[in-house]
Design an enzyme around this catalytic site. Structure first.
Site, short mmCIF file in Angstrom:
data_model
loop_
_atom_site.label_atom_id
_atom_site.label_comp_id
_atom_site.label_asym_id
_atom_site.label_seq_id
_atom_site.Cartn_x
_atom_site.Cartn_y
_atom_site.Cartn_z
N THR A 40 0.01 -4.93 -2.67
CA THR A 40 -0.84 -4.36 -1.61
C THR A 40 -1.85 -5.40 -1.12
O THR A 40 -2.12 -5.49 0.09
CB THR A 40 -1.58 -3.12 -2.15
OG1 THR A 40 -0.60 -2.18 -2.58
CG2 THR A 40 -2.47 -2.49 -1.09
N HIS A 43 -0.07 -7.56 1.21
CA HIS A 43 0.05 -6.93 2.54
C HIS A 43 -1.25 -7.09 3.33
O HIS A 43 -1.23 -7.39 4.52
CB HIS A 43 0.36 -5.43 2.40
CG HIS A 43 1.74 -5.13 1.92
ND1 HIS A 43 2.86 -5.46 2.66
CD2 HIS A 43 2.20 -4.53 0.80
CE1 HIS A 43 3.94 -5.07 1.99
NE2 HIS A 43 3.57 -4.51 0.87
N GLU A 64 -6.78 -4.03 -9.20
CA GLU A 64 -6.26 -4.25 -10.55
C GLU A 64 -7.29 -5.12 -11.27
O GLU A 64 -7.52 -6.26 -10.87
CB GLU A 64 -4.91 -4.98 -10.47
CG GLU A 64 -3.88 -4.21 -9.64
CD GLU A 64 -2.51 -4.90 -9.57
OE1 GLU A 64 -2.36 -6.01 -10.13
OE2 GLU A 64 -1.61 -4.33 -8.95
N TYR A 287 3.72 8.77 -6.62
CA TYR A 287 2.56 8.13 -6.01
C TYR A 287 1.53 7.88 -7.11
O TYR A 287 1.08 8.83 -7.75
CB TYR A 287 2.00 9.04 -4.91
CG TYR A 287 0.85 8.43 -4.14
CD1 TYR A 287 0.93 7.12 -3.67
CD2 TYR A 287 -0.29 9.17 -3.85
CE1 TYR A 287 -0.12 6.57 -2.96
CE2 TYR A 287 -1.34 8.63 -3.13
CZ TYR A 287 -1.25 7.32 -2.69
OH TYR A 287 -2.29 6.78 -1.98
#
Ligand code: NAD
Ligand code: ZN
EC number: 1.1.1.103
Length: 341
Positions: A40, A43, A64, A287
């Protein structure tokens, strides 16, 4: 404080200086020790379509991490200054039907740390205490820093009974590789992992895959024959988000097979629904992580001997973040850790 942020709506990420975040009555103030770079974050770095539609600049990225509690709001119970924590990056509303029923991972009003609000790529992070996870002492900082993606792997892999089952994992990104390790640890029979990236496939092999398949070079049905698999896979874990990988999975599942889908496909993916119907497949979307069942399972998996250390292939001091993003974007890496202290 120092923070790594998306400052402009163009490719890149920048080190900047920002005020300390403000803490509310129910929050923890966490001093960040280590962070890991997620797909992510890549991205967001790349400023792709998803980022352009989702991210409001300026934004401190990152979700993280491992850190230490240095202060807490007056209503917080169950934590103390000095606790070592990581945290659930999905901040949930607490009032929707699912939240009130204790199924917080299904909250319809989720807000993402480092996506919809400032994240962990900073010297300090403010997080609702509800989201924090106190780490057992015997889990090293490096592993604690990757609990978020490890949780995706655990949540997906443990969706279905794996003992004695043949498992297909499509996508050997960090999450697919960790899922292979979990499948091996809990007693799956054959674990086949596909990708197009040989570096990552070799890591998957090292982490427990029975057989890896570069789908640019080999056909999955040939590999199944070689392994003596006459009927198909019992469990499929889709971890690539690539439509052709999902098509291959549908083709090679056994009747009654179970599929968990984590990879995010493009908006419109063609699916041969007759495969789902006539094979009697079960498909479950995934998810995030279950709060906090997945987190307890992660700790227990590591404490019972699951070794994720080969997953961490690179370390950089945070000032060398550019090198970290470059290696992550190259695809020639497992997890990349940035050290803040
Ligand atoms: P990643 O992008 O590092 O891994 C995807 C892998 O798929 C790559 O190694 C890529 O080479 C491989 N791949 C490409 N074409 C393939 C093909 N034809 N067959 C098999 N593999 C192929 O991502 P990651 O961080 O490991 O995450 C895995 C997926 O899960 C991504 O799609 C990510 O967006 C998604 N994700 C979803 C959630 C969620 O909550 N649902 C959370 C995190 C990540
Ligand atoms: Zn909710």
């Amino acid at each position: 404080m120092k923070a790594l942020a998306k400052l402009k709506p163009i490719e890149g990420i920048w080190m900047t200086d920002v005020p300390m975040p403000e803490m509310g009555h129910n929050d923890l103030l966490i001093k960040i020790r280590k962070t890991a770079i997620c797909g992510t974050d890549v991205h967001i770095y790349n400023w792709d379509d998803w980022s352009q539609n989702t991210i409001k600049v300026p934004l401190i990225a990152g979700h993280e991490y491992v850190g230490e509690v240095v202060d807490m709001g007056q209503e917080v119970r169950g934590f103390k200054v000095g606790d070592r924590v990581s945290g659930e990056g999905h901040i949930t509303c607490g009032y929707c039907r699912n939240c009130r029923a204790g199924r917080t991972h299904l909250c319809r009003n989720t807000i993402g740390v480092g996506v919809n609000r400032d994240g962990a790529f900073a010297e300090y992070l403010v997080l609702p205490a509800f989201n924090a996870f106190k780490l057992p002492d015997n889990i090293p900082d490096d592993l604690a820093a990757i609990f978020d993606p490890f949780g995706n792997a655990v949540h997906t892999a443990l969706s279905f009974d794996l003992v004695g089952e043949d498992v297909l994992i499509t996508g050997a990104g960090p999450i697919g590789i960790m899922a292979a390790a979990v499948c091996r640890h809990v007693g799956a029979r054959k674990i086949v992992v596909t990708d197009v990236n040989d570096y990552r496939l070799s890591l998957a092999k090292q982490m427990g895959a029975t057989r890896t398949v570069n789908v640019m070079q080999e056909q999955l049905p040939d590999v199944m024959r070689e392994l003596g698999m006459t009927e198909g896979f019992d469990v499929g874990l889709e971890m690539s988000g690539v439509p052709s990988a999902f098509t291959a999975m549908l083709n090679d599942m056994n009747h009654g097979g179970k599929i968990a889908m984590l990879g995010i496909p493009p908006a419109h993916m063609n699916v041969d629904w007759t495969k789902v119907i006539f094979k009697g497949l079960h498909i479950k979307g995934i998810y995030g992580r279950e709060m906090f069942e997945t987190w307890y399972k992660m700790a227990a998996l590591i404490q019972s001997g699951l070794d994720l250390t080969p997953m961490i292939t690179h370390h950089f001091p945070v000032d060398d973040f550019q090198q970290g993003f470059d290696v992550m974007r190259s695809g020639q890496s497992g997890k990349v850790i940035l050290t803040w202290t």
